[in-house]
Enzyme design. Structure first.
Site, PDB file in Angstrom:
ATOM      1  N   ASP A 142       0.837  -1.206   0.000  1.00  0.00           N
ATOM      2  CA  ASP A 142       0.000   0.000   0.000  1.00  0.00           C
ATOM      3  C   ASP A 142       0.873   1.258   0.000  1.00  0.00           C
ATOM      4  O   ASP A 142       2.012   1.225  -0.467  1.00  0.00           O
ATOM      5  CB  ASP A 142      -0.947  -0.057   1.223  1.00  0.00           C
ATOM      6  N   HIS A 207      -4.043   6.281   2.681  1.00  0.00           N
ATOM      7  CA  HIS A 207      -4.694   5.063   2.184  1.00  0.00           C
ATOM      8  C   HIS A 207      -4.187   3.825   2.933  1.00  0.00           C
ATOM      9  O   HIS A 207      -4.980   3.002   3.403  1.00  0.00           O
ATOM     10  CB  HIS A 207      -4.419   4.973   0.680  1.00  0.00           C
ATOM     11  N   SER A 533     -10.917  -0.544  -2.402  1.00  0.00           N
ATOM     12  CA  SER A 533      -9.734  -0.500  -1.531  1.00  0.00           C
ATOM     13  C   SER A 533     -10.100  -0.705  -0.072  1.00  0.00           C
ATOM     14  O   SER A 533      -9.328  -1.268   0.694  1.00  0.00           O
ATOM     15  CB  SER A 533      -9.050   0.865  -1.629  1.00  0.00           C
TER      16      SER A 533
END
Ligand SMILES: *[C@@H]1O[C@H](CO)[C@@H](O)[C@H](O)[C@H]1NC(C)=O
Ligand SMILES: *[C@@H]1O[C@H](CO)[C@@H](O)[C@H](O)[C@H]1NC(C)=O
Ligand SMILES: *[C@@H]1O[C@H](CO)[C@@H](O)[C@H](O)[C@H]1NC(C)=O
Ligand SMILES: *[C@@H]1O[C@H](CO)[C@@H](O)[C@H](O)[C@H]1NC(C)=O
Length: 754
Positions: A142, A207, A533
């Site tokens: 990630d 994220h 996601s």
């Protein structure tokens, strides 16, 4: 990147306005000089392997010196490959070499909370196997991680399990690991051109912090974003350990060569589950870095869970669709974040989005963007409230009504002295966007209502209230969630499973404002994000949860348990049916007791690939060995040549009736002595028969085989028809969707292509 992946897509839909926004170009970044080269030989020792990479490169480049300068990566842990700078001629010559199996260009991909766990039934008091859970290591590929986040506190955790071989470097801007966050590395051997790219595992995007806290975050009471979605934030497996492999960067996105290096590291470090919320490319299984990485992981007993993509509702948009990957679609939970808009005539309408601002006055003057244009030339742009199109003297002190053209127009209006923005949009209405000034988003119907009101009076006024949580019907598949049919194979239904991916609250980075847009001064330790996601780590977490009860299960067994226990979704509210939701909604507490599993061994995948027409040399890439001789394998007797927990039959054009024969074998992981009976649901016009209709087991891990025959006729205007096979024994239900579809169905016309 981040959930902005989903936003960037919005911008692409408004190409006219795109030129003004730099992020539009970020995804197009391309470097055609980097190639990934897979070697024929098995791995020798690390140094011998690197030597062999240099040798083959030298033979092309003329000298070892030039060769070593062009070598970018040597993958030496799990597969024998390297990444290097090559011209296209050199790449061609390289692929002709005997010792080389396959050469493909490096490409760049993109990235695709706490209520969500309660919503799918995993409660704090749910059964857990704490002792084993704390031995589970989850690896995420990630944007990095925020080590100081409360989600990664290591209260009550001992040292990492003995099997852990990974590392956690100390870097600038990175305070290091603890007993919760046990590994953190970064992979980037490409140019750095964005100030947000710090060469450390630190997450400057948010994220990676969000996905890893959703998957395995420790419990944090009172998590919220300005009072919204207040509750205890936690991951599925709060005692599991986290290893972050940072592969996504602000400047380039996520490079194939870095993704492969991260898989190589994660596999040899000893992670148990890999969660990857990255996609963007679709190709065949032997030249897709995520499919290759996941295959090698699978062979070491590690399940890879990946996001399906945010390119829905377009059909055939699903990515990460290899049969050894667990592919995750996104659904909505029963909470929506809405703001009331009160009009001067007393009418109250509703908009969506996170607006944390309380109005100071009862009403403000309301006007349309077109009516505050600088001049007649900027009218078209001011309809969208684009920068420099509006006259500040006309905007001051007012609420402005405009159409969605790009993100951040709430801030543009605010910057001109406006009070707030009512944004009209026809799409992107199922996930809440976060605003940095008072704003909300309404649909066309409400837009028309507001327009009518504005035209009905000379002094229109309105007020936007602070966002509230509203209960809605759920689950439903998110509009943005990528859809099947699987572009990689007609025989495998994708996506596999659906999990919450709308307005998920989880931990965030202190290094980025909530929107990441210029001028935003809102920061928070928690935020909402939406996307497949966010759905992916929900499933990654449940895979770890299943593994904590069944540490010896294969990746296919864990995947099967998650799929066959999924809750059926409503075809009525999801018109693409299984192409939207796969086997259904994730059901964590059932997944640990599936009764039967559909297991798949390595050779079955090889047989599947041979059957799909892959060349023996390409399959060798996946195995990390020389070419496979497909003709030496037994012919597959089944329609799909794989023991998959779902069944998909592609209708054949040249036949009146298409007949598919599916052979399946299930393994007993439930009660030692048990009898399972089949229930079949066949849609109109499709005949499904199962033989035998009953399976008896007398011991654990006993296997039983059965055959499913599906007969169907092509029908005009039907893309997909859904059937179902359920094996039942007491409380155990083993559910397998059976879909029949028309591969030549034209999604735009709704008819068949000839
Ligand atoms: C955010 O997290 C940091 C680090 O855990 C902590 O020091 C800080 O107090 C938190 N901020 C708020 C508003 O809770
Ligand atoms: C990272 O560390 C460098 C050197 O200590 C510092 O100058 C910079 O501001 C830091 N960046 C962030 C985002 O914390
Ligand atoms: C528009 O939004 C309102 C309020 O959420 C909703 O009731 C209505 O069904 C929506 N209309 C359409 C066409 O989506
Ligand atoms: C997969 O892609 C590679 C590289 O582009 C190509 O060489 C190979 O033939 C493809 N295989 C199939 C089955 O399409």
């Amino acid at each position: 990147m981040s959930m902005e992946v989903y936003k960037i897509r919005v911008l692409l839909h408004y190409l006219v306005l795109c030129i003004a926004i730099t992020t539009c170009h970020a995804l197009a970044a391309d470097n055609d000089e980097l190639y990934i080269v897979f070697m024929r030989d098995r791995l020798a020792t690390e140094s011998l392997t690197v030597d062999s990479h240099l040798k083959v490169l030298s033979s092309l480049k003329g000298s070892e010196h030039i060769a070593s300068k062009s070598l970018v990566y040597s993958y030496t842990q799990s597969f024998n490959a390297f990444a290097a700078k090559l011209s296209s001629d050199e790449a061609k010559m390289m692929s002709d070499k005997d010792e080389v199996l396959l050469v493909f260009p490096n490409q760049y991909r993109k990235l695709h909370t706490t209520k969500s766990w309660e919503f799918i039934g995993l409660r704090p008091q749910s059964k857990r196997n704490l002792k084993v859970e704390s031995d589970i290591i989850v690896g995420l590929l990630d944007t990095g991680i925020t080590p100081q986040s409360e989600s990664f506190n290591d209260k009550g955790l001992g040292p990492p399990p003995a099997k852990w071989k990974g590392t956690c470097g100390r870097y600038a801007n990175f305070s290091g690991c603890n007993n919760k966050l046990i590994g953190a590395r970064y992979f980037k051997l490409d140019r750095l051109s964005d100030p947000n790219d710090i060469l450390s595992p630190i997450d400057t995007d948010g994220h990676g912090t969000h996905t890893s806290s959703t998957l395995a975050g420790s419990l944090i009471p009172n998590a919220n974003l300005n009072g919204l979605a207040k509750g205890t934030a936690r991951g599925a497996v709060p005692s599991a350990r986290v290893a972050m492999y940072k592969v996504c960067w602000a400047s380039t996105g996520c490079a194939d060569m870095d993704i492969l290096a991260a898989f190589d590291a994660a596999i040899s470090d000893g992670v148990d589950i890999i969660s990857i919320s990255i996609g963007g490319l679709t190709g065949n299984y032997t030249s897709d870095s995520i499919a290759i990485g996941a295959f090698h992981a699978m062979r070491k007993g590690i399940l890879t869970v990946a996001s399906a993509g945010n390119d829905g509702p377009y059909r055939g948009s699903v990515v990460n669709h290899a049969p050894w990957i667990l592919t995750v679609a996104a659904s909505g939970i029963d909470r929506q974040l809405r703001s009331k808009v009160e009009l001067g005539n007393g009418e109250i309408v509703s908009g969506i989005g996170v607006n944390t601002f309380e109005p100071k006055k009862k009403l403000y003057p309301l006007t349309s963007g077109i009516d505050v244009a600088k001049n007649s030339d900027t009218k078209e742009a001011s309809r969208y409230c684009i920068e420099n199109s509006m006259d500040p003297t006309k905007v001051q002190g007012k609420l402005i009504y405009c159409k969605l053209g790009s993100w951040g127009i709430d801030s543009v209006v605010r910057g001109l002295g406006g009070i707030g923005t009512v944004i009209e949009s026809e799409s992107f209405l199922d996930a809440a966007q976060i605003f940095m000034a008072p704003a909300t988003m309404v649909n066309g119907t409400i837009g028309e209502k507001i327009n009518n009101y504005m035209h009905s009076t000379k002094s229109a006024s309105a007020v936007i209230h602070k966002t509230e949580e509203v209960k809605i019907e759920a689950p439903f598949v998110a509009s943005f969630s990528s859809r099947g049919p699987n572009p990689g194979s007609k025989h495998v239904l994708k996506p596999d499973i659906t999990a919450p991916g709308i307005d998920i609250l989880a931990s965030y980075t202190p290094l980025k404002s909530l929107t990441g847009l210029k001028g935003d001064t809102q920061y928070s330790n928690f935020t909402f994000m939406s996307g497949t996601s966010m759905a992916c780590p929900h499933v990654g977490g449940v895979a770890a949860y299943v593994k904590s009860f069944h540490p010896t299960w294969s990746p296919a067994a864990i995947k099967s348990a998650i799929m066959t226990t999924a809750k059926g979704m409503q075809p009525k509210v999801n018109r693409d049916k299984e192409f939207a939701y796969g086997s259904g909604q994730l059901n964590p507490t059932k997944a640990i007791k599936p009764g039967l599993i559909y297991d798949i061994d390595d050779m079955s995948y090889i047989q599947f690939l041979c059957r799909e027409g892959y060349k023996g040399s390409a399959i060798g890439t996946l195995l990390g060995q020389g070419p496979i001789n497909c003709s030496k394998l037994l012919p597959a007797k089944s329609e799909d040549a794989i023991n998959y927990p779902t069944m998909q039959l592609a209708l054949k054009r040249n036949q009146e009736t298409t007949i598919g024969v599916f052979r399946r074998t299930v393994t007993n992981v439930g009660p030692r002595i048990s009898v399972y009976n089949a229930t079949i649901k066949a849609p109109k016009g499709v005949q499904i028969t199962v033989k035998p209709m009953s399976l008896s087991f007398s011991k654990p891990l006993q296997k039983r085989s059965f055959t499913v025959v599906v007969k169907a006729k092509l029908k005009a205007n039907v893309l997909i028809k859904s059937g179902l096979l359920i094996w039942r024994c007491g409380n155990y239900t083993v559910r397998s969707p059976i879909v029949v579809y028309d591969p030549l169905f034209d999604q735009f016309e709704g008819t068949h292509l000839l």
